[in-house]
Design a protein around this motif. Sequence first.
Motif, short mmCIF file in Angstrom:
data_model
loop_
_atom_site.label_atom_id
_atom_site.label_comp_id
_atom_site.label_asym_id
_atom_site.label_seq_id
_atom_site.Cartn_x
_atom_site.Cartn_y
_atom_site.Cartn_z
N GLU A 126 3.72 -5.83 -15.16
CA GLU A 126 4.66 -5.94 -14.06
C GLU A 126 4.15 -6.84 -12.94
OE1 GLU A 126 6.17 -2.23 -12.70
OE2 GLU A 126 7.11 -1.74 -14.64
N GLU A 127 2.85 -6.80 -12.66
CA GLU A 127 2.33 -7.68 -11.61
C GLU A 127 2.36 -9.14 -12.05
OE1 GLU A 127 1.85 -6.70 -8.49
OE2 GLU A 127 2.66 -4.89 -9.40
N SER A 158 10.74 -8.10 -3.73
CA SER A 158 10.68 -6.64 -3.55
C SER A 158 12.01 -5.99 -3.89
CB SER A 158 10.29 -6.32 -2.10
OG SER A 158 9.05 -6.91 -1.77
N ALA A 159 13.12 -6.65 -3.51
CA ALA A 159 14.44 -6.12 -3.83
C ALA A 159 14.66 -6.10 -5.34
CB ALA A 159 15.52 -6.95 -3.14
N LEU A 160 14.26 -7.17 -6.01
CA LEU A 160 14.41 -7.24 -7.46
C LEU A 160 13.56 -6.17 -8.14
CD1 LEU A 160 15.46 -8.65 -10.01
CD2 LEU A 160 13.51 -10.22 -9.85
N TYR A 161 12.33 -6.01 -7.67
CA TYR A 161 11.42 -4.99 -8.21
C TYR A 161 12.04 -3.60 -8.08
CZ TYR A 161 7.27 -2.00 -8.52
OH TYR A 161 6.38 -1.03 -8.86
N SER A 162 12.62 -3.32 -6.90
CA SER A 162 13.23 -2.02 -6.67
C SER A 162 14.45 -1.82 -7.54
CB SER A 162 13.60 -1.87 -5.19
OG SER A 162 14.13 -0.59 -4.93
N ILE A 163 15.30 -2.85 -7.63
CA ILE A 163 16.52 -2.73 -8.41
C ILE A 163 16.21 -2.48 -9.89
CG2 ILE A 163 18.49 -4.05 -9.30
CD1 ILE A 163 18.64 -5.39 -6.53
N VAL A 164 15.24 -3.23 -10.43
CA VAL A 164 14.89 -3.08 -11.85
C VAL A 164 14.44 -1.66 -12.15
CG1 VAL A 164 13.22 -3.77 -13.60
CG2 VAL A 164 14.38 -5.51 -12.25
N HIS A 165 13.66 -1.06 -11.24
CA HIS A 165 13.17 0.30 -11.46
C HIS A 165 14.21 1.36 -11.10
CE1 HIS A 165 9.36 -1.88 -11.60
NE2 HIS A 165 8.84 -0.83 -12.17
N PHE A 166 15.08 1.02 -10.17
CA PHE A 166 16.08 1.99 -9.70
C PHE A 166 17.27 2.07 -10.65
CE2 PHE A 166 19.60 3.30 -6.83
CZ PHE A 166 19.07 4.52 -6.42
N LEU A 215 9.60 -0.78 -0.43
CA LEU A 215 8.38 -0.86 0.38
C LEU A 215 7.15 -1.05 -0.50
CD1 LEU A 215 6.88 -0.71 3.04
CD2 LEU A 215 6.89 1.79 2.86
N ILE A 216 7.10 -0.35 -1.63
CA ILE A 216 5.98 -0.51 -2.55
C ILE A 216 5.91 -1.96 -3.05
CG2 ILE A 216 5.18 0.07 -4.88
CD1 ILE A 216 6.03 2.95 -4.31
N GLY A 217 7.08 -2.53 -3.38
CA GLY A 217 7.12 -3.92 -3.80
C GLY A 217 6.64 -4.87 -2.72
N TRP A 218 7.00 -4.57 -1.47
CA TRP A 218 6.56 -5.42 -0.34
C TRP A 218 5.04 -5.34 -0.16
CZ3 TRP A 218 10.16 -8.04 3.01
CH2 TRP A 218 9.54 -8.76 4.02
N ILE A 219 4.49 -4.13 -0.27
CA ILE A 219 3.05 -3.95 -0.13
C ILE A 219 2.31 -4.74 -1.22
CG2 ILE A 219 1.15 -2.28 -0.24
CD1 ILE A 219 3.14 -0.20 0.88
N LEU A 220 2.81 -4.68 -2.44
CA LEU A 220 2.19 -5.39 -3.55
C LEU A 220 2.26 -6.90 -3.33
CD1 LEU A 220 3.61 -3.22 -6.47
CD2 LEU A 220 1.22 -3.35 -5.75
N ALA A 221 3.41 -7.38 -2.85
CA ALA A 221 3.55 -8.82 -2.58
C ALA A 221 2.63 -9.25 -1.45
CB ALA A 221 5.01 -9.14 -2.23
N ASP A 222 2.52 -8.43 -0.42
CA ASP A 222 1.64 -8.74 0.71
C ASP A 222 0.19 -8.83 0.25
OD1 ASP A 222 1.00 -9.19 3.46
OD2 ASP A 222 0.45 -7.08 3.66
N ALA A 223 -0.22 -7.90 -0.61
CA ALA A 223 -1.60 -7.90 -1.12
C ALA A 223 -1.85 -9.16 -1.96
CB ALA A 223 -1.85 -6.65 -1.96
N ARG A 224 -0.87 -9.57 -2.71
CA ARG A 224 -0.99 -10.78 -3.52
C ARG A 224 -1.16 -12.02 -2.66
NH1 ARG A 224 1.14 -16.02 -4.93
NH2 ARG A 224 2.33 -15.95 -6.86
N LEU A 225 -0.41 -12.11 -1.57
CA LEU A 225 -0.49 -13.27 -0.70
C LEU A 225 -1.78 -13.27 0.13
CD1 LEU A 225 3.22 -13.46 0.48
CD2 LEU A 225 2.05 -15.01 -1.08
#
Length: 287
Positions: free
Chosen positions: A132-133, A158-166, A208-218
């Motif tokens: 997933e990452e 982050s929105a796409l990540y949430s939608i796919v899991h939701f 929010l989890i998706g945003w945190i992961l993206a922030d860590a990546r950047l």
Amino acid sequence: MLVYLLATVLLGALLAPPFFWAAQWLVAHRWLIFLARFDFETFFHRALLIAAVILLWPIARSLSVRSLTDLQLERNSRWRGDLVAGFVCSSVPLLCCAAILLATPIYSIRNIIDWPAVGKAVAAAAVVPLIEEAFFRGLILGILLKTGRRYLSIFLTSALYSIVHFLKAPEHTSTMVAWTSGFNSIANAFVQFADPVLIGAGFTTLFLIGWILADARLQTQSLWMPIGLHAGWVLTAGVFNKIALRKMIALPWLGKNLLVGIIPLAVAGVTWLIVRTWFKHRNARGT
């Protein structure tokens, strides 16, 4: 990207029935008996991930992505430290939350623990974050960053990540599996959006989890810390669900697992503060 996403959904819908039938054939011949416990919706969700992986190469070639630098990724000489730091930052707050919940009437320790299921949760924590990452924070975010709009890219990823899991159809939506069952699952996957409580409890936390992961990546310009963060969440939540028995659902405060609800949302916020503190320490040490 839109063509890629539509193609992924279409291919996933077509692959899901053969995967399900193959699993039923194996079970009928007394092979991989554990597959009998999974309904069609589980196979459909996995088929989507497999379709996304299959289509990665052609979409990457079409967008002239030939190296990590094209996705704004770099080799990380401190990858071990970032991997461990991510795992600790996500797992420790969630473990504290789990310990508190066990002291309430909401959860209790199971009398009989399914240790093979615990082992599967551990295996998922080792595999799922890598896939997933690489897909969401590696390819999708990397491509969107080419627009030069950093925060919009994070938001969309982050929105796409949430939608796919939701987006997941209710269990047993397709009791009789046919070639069109995958498309039936897609149609029923939007049912949850009619419930504002579920949106607030599930979609927001995943975003929010998706945003945190993206922030860590950047911040690290690599995927190792997001992988560690993701693994910590998957392992802690997965193992907890296998050893703890949920006695009630307290929406919107707490949903079906430790990653759904206002309480998990607050825990994710705490994790973000810890991660940000780690960034400051990491950068100061690097200089």
